[in-house]
Design an enzyme around this catalytic site. Structure first.
Site, mmCIF file in Angstrom:
data_model
loop_
_atom_site.group_PDB
_atom_site.id
_atom_site.type_symbol
_atom_site.label_atom_id
_atom_site.label_comp_id
_atom_site.label_asym_id
_atom_site.label_seq_id
_atom_site.Cartn_x
_atom_site.Cartn_y
_atom_site.Cartn_z
ATOM 1 C CG HIS A 267 -1.665 1.256 1.685
ATOM 2 N ND1 HIS A 267 -3.389 0.788 0.822
ATOM 3 C CD2 HIS A 267 -1.641 2.326 1.534
ATOM 4 C CE1 HIS A 267 -3.632 2.030 1.111
ATOM 5 N NE2 HIS A 267 -2.574 3.799 1.937
ATOM 6 C CD GLU A 268 1.613 3.563 3.617
ATOM 7 O OE1 GLU A 268 1.757 4.615 3.238
ATOM 8 O OE2 GLU A 268 0.466 3.156 4.251
ATOM 9 C CG HIS A 271 -0.265 6.423 -0.128
ATOM 10 N ND1 HIS A 271 -0.612 7.296 -1.374
ATOM 11 C CD2 HIS A 271 -0.097 5.903 0.659
ATOM 12 C CE1 HIS A 271 -1.632 7.157 -0.647
ATOM 13 N NE2 HIS A 271 -1.484 5.940 0.139
ATOM 14 C CD GLU A 297 -5.942 5.149 0.949
ATOM 15 O OE1 GLU A 297 -6.375 4.212 1.254
ATOM 16 O OE2 GLU A 297 -4.503 5.837 0.943
#
Length: 498
Positions: A267-268, A271, A297
Site C-alpha cells: 500500500h505504502e 503512495h 489513495e
C-alpha cells in the site's frame, strides 16, 4: 522548458525558500514518527510550529501574493504554469480566510485532544475525550464558515482535502454504494466462496522473516531502496515525500497475520511510486506532489488491493513467501489467495476487507455531516455510531475503543478527510479497467512485468503532479471523474463471479 512565463519564473524563484521549509518540515515529521527519542517531543513541536509560521509569513507577504495575483490575470499560460498559479492562489485564499486566532486555537486544541484521545481509548472512557471533541466541532464549524460554503458546511472541509469535492458529490457516491454493498456482502456470505476466517490469520512469524519478505517483494515491485527511497518501521505505516528523489515509507511488524505487514508495505509502495514518478522538471515547485488525497489513495489501493490481493500476484510472490516463511509450505497459492481475501464484517476500519471497508466510511461521513450542522450532539455519538454499525454491517461495538474512539482523525481536527478513502477505492477500480483494456493488466502481473504497469501510471497520472485539479486529472487520465460504478463492478466480478 516547462516554465517559460517570466512572472511565473519569478514566483518559483521566490517559492524556493517556502519549498525548503516544507522539505525540512517533512524530514522533521518523518523523524518524529521513526527515530526521535520520546523526550524530544516538546522542542520538536516548537520547531515545527515556528517553521509553519515562517512559511505562512513568506506565502502571505505582499510581494509574493501580488505576484500570484498578477499571474492569475495573464492569458496564454501553459498547463504547468496555470497549475502553479492555481495551487498557490488556493493556498493563499485558505490562509487568508482563517484568522490567526482561530488557527492558533485549533492548533492548541488538537494537540491537547490527541493526548486526551489516546488516554480515552486506552481506558475506554469517551468522557475523557468528549469536551475536546465538542470544542473541535465548534472550531471546525467556524473554520468552514470562514472558508465559505454553498449547500452545506461540509463542502468547505471536503474541499480542503480533495480540491473541488462537495457534499453532493459524496452523497452521490455513498448512497448507491451503501445499498449495493449490502447486497454484495449478503451474497458473499450466503455463497461462502470466500472464507470468514482463515488459519493463517493466527500464525505467528519472526520479524526477520517478514523483513526479508517485504524487502524482496519491494525489489520485485521496483522500489528504489537506498537510491531514492527508504523503508523503516513505525507504529502506523505512512509515506512521506521529502523530495522527488527522497521518498520514504514505513511498515510495522505485529508478529502474527503476516498479510497485514505485507499488504501495508505494498500500500505504502503505491503512495511512494506516485511521488517518485512525478516529472523531475517540476522539482522545487508547488505542483511537485500528488493531485489530492483521493487520487493518492487510488494509487496505494490499486497496488494493495487490485494487484496485491489478486491471484496473479499471490502466485508471483508465492516462491518468496515459501522461501522466508517456514509455515507457508503447508498452504497452496490458492490458500494464500483466500487468506488475502477473507470477507467478514468487522468493527475496526483499518482491518476491514474490500467488500466491507467503504461501509466504515459511510458511517463516518454521516456523523460528520450531522455534527457540523448541530443535528447531533457529541455526547450522542457513541450510541449513534453503534446503531449505524449494526444497520450497515450487522455488528455492534462492545467498547468505545472499537467504536467511536478507534480513529485518531477527529482528535487532529481532520473532519472531512474520511471520504477520500472511498474515492481512493473508486480511482483504483477505474485505473484497473483502463489498464486491463489498454495494456492487459492481469497478463502483466502474471509475467511479473510490473514496470509496464508503473509506466502506464506515470504517463497517465503521476508525471503531472498537481498540475490539474483532481476531477480534471481523472477526466483526462481515465475518461471520467470519481465513478462508483467501476468499484461496484470490480467487487461484483471478483467476489460474486459476475
Amino acid at each position: 522548458m516547462v516554465f517559460e512565463n517570466e512572472v511565473v519564473k519569478e514566483i518559483l524563484e521566490k517559492y524556493r525558500a517556502i519549498w525548503a521549509i516544507g522539505h525540512a518540515q517533512a524530514l522533521l515529521s518523518w523523524d518524529s514518527e521513526t527515530y526521535m527519542p520520546r523526550g524530544g517531543v516538546e522542542e520538536r513541536a516548537v520547531a515545527r510550529a515556528e517553521l509553519s509560521l515562517l512559511a505562512q509569513k513568506l506565502i502571505l507577504s505582499p510581494e509574493f501574493t501580488q505576484l500570484v495575483e498578477r499571474a492569475e490575470k495573464i492569458e496564454g499560460l501553459n498547463d504547468y504554469e496555470r497549475g502553479v498559479v492555481r495551487v498557490l492562489a488556493r493556498e493563499i485564499r485558505i490562509m487568508r480566510a482563517i484568522p490567526p486566532r482561530l488557527l492558533a486555537e485549533l492548533e492548541k486544541t488538537t494537540q491537547e485532544a490527541m493526548h486526551a484521545w489516546r488516554a480515552a481509548k486506552e481506558t475506554d472512557d469517551f468522557n475523557k475525550f468528549k469536551p475536546y471533541l465538542e470544542k473541535i466541532v465548534k472550531l471546525t464549524r467556524e473554520k468552514a464558515d470562514c472558508l465559505g460554503w454553498r449547500d452545506h458546511p461540509y463542502d468547505a472541509l471536503l474541499d480542503l482535502y480533495e480540491e473541488g469535492l462537495t457534499t453532493r458529490d459524496v452523497d452521490n457516491i455513498l448512497t448507491p454504494l451503501t445499498s449495493e454493498l449490502k447486497r454484495i456482502l449478503g451474497k458473499v456470505e450466503a455463497e461462502g466462496r470466500y472464507p470468514k476466517k482463515h488459519p493463517l490469520e493466527d500464525v505467528k512469524y519472526e520479524r526477520a522473516w517478514m523483513e526479508a519478505v517485504n524487502s524482496e517483494v519491494l525489489k520485485m515491485l521496483g522500489y528504489p531502496l537506498g537510491e531514492r527511497a527508504r523503508l523503516d518501521v513505525s507504529a502506523h505505516p505512512f509515506t512521506i515525500e521529502i523530495g522527488l528523489d527522497d521518498v520514504r515509507i514505513t511498515t510495522r511488524y505485529e508478529g502474527f497475520d503476516f498479510k497485514r505487514s505485507l499488504l501495508s508495505t505494498v500500500h505504502e509502495f503505491g503512495h511512494a511510486t506516485y511521488e517518485l514518478q512525478i516529472d523531475p522538471a517540476l522539482k522545487y515547485t508547488p505542483i511537485a506532489t500528488g493531485a489530492s488525497l483521493g487520487v493518492h489513495e487510488g494509487q496505494s489501493r490499486f497496488w494493495e488491493n487490485i494487484v496485491g490481493r489478486s491471484r496473479e500476484f499471490v502466485e508471483l510472490i508465492y516462491p518468496v513467501l515459501k522461501k522466508h516463511l517456514p509455515f507457508i509450505e503447508k498452504y497452496t497459492p490458492e490458500d494464500v489467495y483466500l487468506y488475502f481475501n477473507v470477507v467478514r464484517p468487522s468493527l475496526i476500519r483499518t482491518e476491514a476487507d474490500e467488500v466491507t471497508y467503504n461501509m466504515h466510511i459511510v458511517l463516518r461521513a454521516r456523523l460528520e455531516k450531522l455534527m457540523l450542522t448541530g443535528e447531533v450532539k457529541v455526547e450522542d455519538l457513541p450510541e449513534l455510531w453503534n446503531n449505524y454499525m449494526e444497520e450497515l454491517l450487522g455488528v455492534r461495538p462492545g467498547r468505545h475503543s472499537e467504536g467511536v474512539l478507534q480513529d485518531i482523525h477527529w482528535s487532529m481536527g481532520s473532519i472531512g478527510y474520511f471520504p477520500t478513502y472511498t474515492l481512493g477505492n473508486i480511482v483504483a477500480a477505474q485505473m484497473m479497467y483502463a489498464m486491463e483494456r489498454e495494456v492487459g493488466l492481469r497478463e502483466k502481473v502474471t509475467k511479473g512485468d510490473l514496470s509496464a504497469i508503473k509506466e502506464w501510471q506515470r504517463n497517465r497520472v503521476h508525471r503531472f503532479g498537481s498540475t490539474y485539479p483532481p476531477k480534471e486529472l481523472l477526466r483526462r487520465a481515465l475518461g471520467s471523474e470519481y465513478n462508483v460504478e467501476y468499484l461496484l463492478k470490480y467487487l461484483r466480478e471478483k467476489y460474486l463471479g459476475h
